[in-house]
Design a protein around this motif. Structure first.
Motif, PDB file in Angstrom:
ATOM      1  N   SER A   1     -13.854  -4.918  56.850  1.00 38.05           N
ATOM      2  CA  SER A   1     -15.291  -4.786  57.112  1.00 38.05           C
ATOM      3  C   SER A   1     -15.748  -5.614  58.301  1.00 38.05           C
ATOM      4  N   PHE A   2     -15.058  -6.699  58.585  1.00 35.69           N
ATOM      5  CA  PHE A   2     -15.454  -7.665  59.605  1.00 35.69           C
ATOM      6  C   PHE A   2     -15.773  -7.027  60.965  1.00 35.69           C
ATOM      7  N   PRO A   3     -15.006  -6.045  61.449  1.00 32.34           N
ATOM      8  CA  PRO A   3     -15.237  -5.551  62.813  1.00 32.34           C
ATOM      9  C   PRO A   3     -16.354  -4.528  62.964  1.00 32.34           C
ATOM     10  N   PHE A   4     -16.866  -3.927  61.900  1.00 30.89           N
ATOM     11  CA  PHE A   4     -17.659  -2.709  62.087  1.00 30.89           C
ATOM     12  C   PHE A   4     -19.103  -2.943  62.503  1.00 30.89           C
ATOM     13  N   GLY A   5     -19.702  -4.064  62.116  1.00 26.36           N
ATOM     14  CA  GLY A   5     -21.009  -4.389  62.676  1.00 26.36           C
ATOM     15  C   GLY A   5     -20.914  -4.649  64.176  1.00 26.36           C
ATOM     16  N   PRO A   6     -19.995  -5.520  64.615  1.00 26.21           N
ATOM     17  CA  PRO A   6     -19.798  -5.718  66.051  1.00 26.21           C
ATOM     18  C   PRO A   6     -19.431  -4.441  66.806  1.00 26.21           C
TER      19      PRO A   6
ATOM     20  N   ARG B   1     -20.122 -12.456  77.007  1.00 31.26           N
ATOM     21  CA  ARG B   1     -20.779 -11.147  77.101  1.00 31.26           C
ATOM     22  C   ARG B   1     -20.062 -10.110  76.239  1.00 31.26           C
ATOM     23  N   ASP B   2     -18.768 -10.301  76.036  1.00 31.45           N
ATOM     24  CA  ASP B   2     -17.983  -9.349  75.242  1.00 31.45           C
ATOM     25  C   ASP B   2     -17.840  -9.812  73.795  1.00 31.45           C
ATOM     26  N   ALA B   3     -18.824 -10.570  73.310  1.00 34.39           N
ATOM     27  CA  ALA B   3     -18.748 -11.147  71.962  1.00 34.39           C
ATOM     28  C   ALA B   3     -18.475 -10.114  70.865  1.00 34.39           C
ATOM     29  N   PRO B   4     -19.172  -8.956  70.830  1.00 38.11           N
ATOM     30  CA  PRO B   4     -18.887  -8.009  69.739  1.00 38.11           C
ATOM     31  C   PRO B   4     -17.443  -7.505  69.732  1.00 38.11           C
ATOM     32  N   LEU B   5     -16.912  -7.269  70.926  1.00 39.97           N
ATOM     33  CA  LEU B   5     -15.543  -6.762  70.985  1.00 39.97           C
ATOM     34  C   LEU B   5     -14.543  -7.837  70.557  1.00 39.97           C
ATOM     35  N   ARG B   6     -14.790  -9.083  70.964  1.00 43.47           N
ATOM     36  CA  ARG B   6     -13.906 -10.177  70.534  1.00 43.47           C
ATOM     37  C   ARG B   6     -13.950 -10.346  69.014  1.00 43.47           C
ATOM     38  N   ALA B   7     -15.139 -10.196  68.434  1.00 42.66           N
ATOM     39  CA  ALA B   7     -15.251 -10.314  66.979  1.00 42.66           C
ATOM     40  C   ALA B   7     -14.473  -9.204  66.285  1.00 42.66           C
ATOM     41  N   GLY B   8     -14.593  -7.981  66.799  1.00 38.56           N
ATOM     42  CA  GLY B   8     -13.853  -6.869  66.218  1.00 38.56           C
ATOM     43  C   GLY B   8     -12.357  -7.051  66.331  1.00 38.56           C
ATOM     44  N   LEU B   9     -11.912  -7.547  67.469  1.00 35.27           N
ATOM     45  CA  LEU B   9     -10.484  -7.762  67.687  1.00 35.27           C
ATOM     46  C   LEU B   9      -9.935  -8.844  66.758  1.00 35.27           C
ATOM     47  N   ALA B  10     -10.732  -9.886  66.526  1.00 37.92           N
ATOM     48  CA  ALA B  10     -10.296 -10.957  65.618  1.00 37.92           C
ATOM     49  C   ALA B  10     -10.037 -10.403  64.216  1.00 37.92           C
ATOM     50  N   GLY B  11     -10.932  -9.540  63.745  1.00 39.09           N
ATOM     51  CA  GLY B  11     -10.720  -8.939  62.436  1.00 39.09           C
ATOM     52  C   GLY B  11      -9.495  -8.048  62.395  1.00 39.09           C
TER      53      GLY B  11
ATOM     54  N   VAL C   1      -6.715  -8.249  64.107  1.00 36.59           N
ATOM     55  CA  VAL C   1      -5.459  -9.009  64.143  1.00 36.59           C
ATOM     56  C   VAL C   1      -5.020  -9.404  62.730  1.00 36.59           C
ATOM     57  N   ILE C   2      -5.978  -9.857  61.927  1.00 37.60           N
ATOM     58  CA  ILE C   2      -5.642 -10.297  60.562  1.00 37.60           C
ATOM     59  C   ILE C   2      -5.462  -9.104  59.624  1.00 37.60           C
ATOM     60  N   LEU C   3      -6.209  -8.020  59.900  1.00 39.98           N
ATOM     61  CA  LEU C   3      -6.189  -6.866  59.003  1.00 39.98           C
ATOM     62  C   LEU C   3      -4.829  -6.190  58.940  1.00 39.98           C
ATOM     63  N   LEU C   4      -4.127  -6.099  60.063  1.00 38.51           N
ATOM     64  CA  LEU C   4      -2.882  -5.327  60.119  1.00 38.51           C
ATOM     65  C   LEU C   4      -1.867  -5.738  59.059  1.00 38.51           C
ATOM     66  N   PRO C   5      -1.421  -6.994  59.002  1.00 35.58           N
ATOM     67  CA  PRO C   5      -0.409  -7.327  57.987  1.00 35.58           C
ATOM     68  C   PRO C   5      -0.933  -7.206  56.564  1.00 35.58           C
ATOM     69  N   VAL C   6      -2.206  -7.517  56.365  1.00 38.25           N
ATOM     70  CA  VAL C   6      -2.771  -7.433  55.012  1.00 38.25           C
ATOM     71  C   VAL C   6      -2.789  -5.982  54.529  1.00 38.25           C
ATOM     72  N   ALA C   7      -3.126  -5.051  55.430  1.00 39.24           N
ATOM     73  CA  ALA C   7      -3.193  -3.638  55.056  1.00 39.24           C
ATOM     74  C   ALA C   7      -1.821  -3.083  54.686  1.00 39.24           C
TER      75      ALA C   7
ATOM     76  N   LEU D   1      -4.998  -2.344  67.559  1.00 35.97           N
ATOM     77  CA  LEU D   1      -4.843  -3.571  68.335  1.00 35.97           C
ATOM     78  C   LEU D   1      -4.592  -3.285  69.817  1.00 35.97           C
ATOM     79  N   VAL D   2      -3.724  -2.341  70.105  1.00 35.49           N
ATOM     80  CA  VAL D   2      -3.409  -2.014  71.495  1.00 35.49           C
ATOM     81  C   VAL D   2      -4.659  -1.505  72.220  1.00 35.49           C
ATOM     82  N   ALA D   3      -5.392  -0.607  71.596  1.00 33.27           N
ATOM     83  CA  ALA D   3      -6.570  -0.019  72.236  1.00 33.27           C
ATOM     84  C   ALA D   3      -7.652  -1.064  72.494  1.00 33.27           C
TER      85      ALA D   3
END
Length: 445
Positions: A342-347, A301-311, A313-319, A414-416
């Motif tokens: 870009s990955f998290p913003f549609g979700p 049920r929380d699929a959009p939020l999980r998708a945003g969180l996945a993006g 996690v990877i974004l932080l070190p790359v940024a 990430l914390v939020a």
């Protein structure tokens, strides 16, 4: 409308709204490629320029979003979008007629006012057009307009600026000769007026709400819903606001970073970043929507939020690493940076629809955009400029400022989002039950 004709009209709407979103980002982002010429002509600092990029655009873009969304929840969303496209296109052209910092600031405010009409109404329309299991794809395609627009703003900006620099600007009757950067604004502004007419070919969809009492669509009711579930909403808003701040901190200064730190010619920087933004930013945001749909089919049920969180996690070190990487390797680093930015913003936008009553979606989306854009657009670029001007105190340490803001924004995001995840699925379930059983439960959910 059902069958092939219905499918065609739905995807036609997605396509045209995506074009509108693309135009909006071309018009708001074109400024980033012209830091040097505008600073030289207007005699301003990095911090002052960042106010043109961010606060000037964001102040009424965010403030007008809520009342405009109130209209979207009650009136014709298609007409509202068409009007907004026309307003921001004229304001963009007016940017090219300004000759002082205050005048350019006010014209950028006008761009923000027009663009405030688009996304809340578009989100609401798309949600009424598609079944839930296909919403992620529709939202992902629409949201790809962000990165297509950013990419085209860099490419078109580079080519148009070079074109007008070779001709010493653009001569217009009564207005005289415009400087090259002014000519770019005028050139990209007017095509939006044609787009505003095309938007009128869309059909206003029937609202899916089973709650036909439009009195429930008041902003007070929307705030009551927000207040009952404040923890989910607040940490959703905060998580994606920090991610937006990170994104704007990097992208507002990316062309100038290549020009200033690595001595890359302006046209070359624009072309390279433009291609990367279109390919990797555009594919990343569609991938985020598809991943959200995949998780939905798996029963989350929380699929959009999980998708945003996945993006995230990877974004932080790359940024953090991208601005600190030597040229030309830094261009390769911008590829995963833009994909996962870009990955998290549609979700993220879809998540708001799933936890909002259907006749409050536009208003709660506007509230979300108010927080996210005032923080991200309003202060992302300025945060970098403040670090450059006052902490590192050197234009030549722009890359250090970008990495610092990226680290802070990424960690807070990430914390939020992790805190938000705790109650999100429960709220989705409550809202689904309320939609199936309208009436007293809506007020009690």
């Amino acid at each position: 409308m059902t069958g092939r004709q219905g499918d065609f009209m739905r995807w036609y709407a997605v396509g045209l709204l995506t074009v509108a979103y693309t135009f909006s980002y071309i018009d708001r982002q074109i400024l980033s490629l012209m830091v040097g010429p505008i600073r030289a002509d207007l005699g301003i600092s990095d911090t002052q320029f960042s106010l043109l990029q961010g606060l000037a655009f964001a102040v009424l873009y965010t403030a007008m979003g809520v009342p405009i969304a109130w209209l979207a929840d009650r009136g014709n969303r298609r007409n509202l979008i068409a009007t907004g496209v026309a307003v921001w296109s004229l304001a963009t052209a007016l940017c090219g007629l300004t000759r002082t910092f205050p005048a350019l600031f006010l014209a950028r405010v006008g761009v923000g006012v027009g663009e405030a009409a688009l996304s809340p109404a578009a989100y609401s329309m798309l949600t009424d057009m598609f079944p839930r299991e296909r919403l992620g794809r529709a939202f992902g395609i629409y949201a790809s307009g962000v990165f297509i627009g950013i990419g085209l703003s860099f490419v078109l900006g580079a080519e148009l600026l070079a074109f007008f620099e070779q001709r010493d600007g653009l001569s217009l009757p009564l207005l005289g000769t415009l400087r090259p950067w002014q000519s770019v604004f005028v050139t990209i502004g007017f095509p939006g007026l044609i787009l505003s007419l095309l938007v009128l070919t869309l059909r206003e969809p029937a609202r899916s709400s089973r709650h036909r009492d439009l009195g429930q669509a008041s902003f007070a009711r929307a705030l009551q819903h927000f207040g009952r579930h404040w923890e989910v909403f607040v940490f959703h808003f905060a998580g994606f606001a920090m991610m937006t701040l990170l994104f704007n901190a990097i992208m507002s200064w990316a062309p100038e970073y290549l020009i200033r730190i690595h001595d890359v010619p302006r046209a070359e920087a624009g072309r390279a970043l433009g291609i990367i933004a279109v390919v990797f930013g555009g594919s990343g945001i569609v991938a985020g929507g598809l991943f959200s749909d995949f998780l939905t089919r798996r029963g989350y049920r929380d699929a959009p939020l999980r998708a945003g969180l996945a993006g995230a996690v990877i974004l932080l070190p790359v940024a953090v690493l991208t601005p600190l990487t030597p040229y030309p390797l830094t261009l390769l680093m911008f590829c995963p940076l833009l994909f996962f930015a870009s990955f998290p913003f549609g979700p993220a936008a879809l998540a708001i629809q799933l936890i909002s009553p259907s006749n409050m979606r536009a208003q709660l989306s506007a509230l979300y955009l108010f927080v996210v854009n005032l923080t991200g657009i309003g202060f992302g670029g300025t945060a970098v400029a403040l670090f450059t001007d006052f902490i590192y105190q050197s234009d030549d340490r722009l890359h250090h400022a970008m990495a610092t803001v990226g680290a802070i924004g990424g960690l807070l995001s990430l914390v939020a989002l992790l805190i938000c995840l705790r109650g999100f699925a429960r709220l989705v379930e409550l809202q689904e039950n309320a939609d199936l059983n309208p009436g007293p439960r809506l007020a009690a959910n």
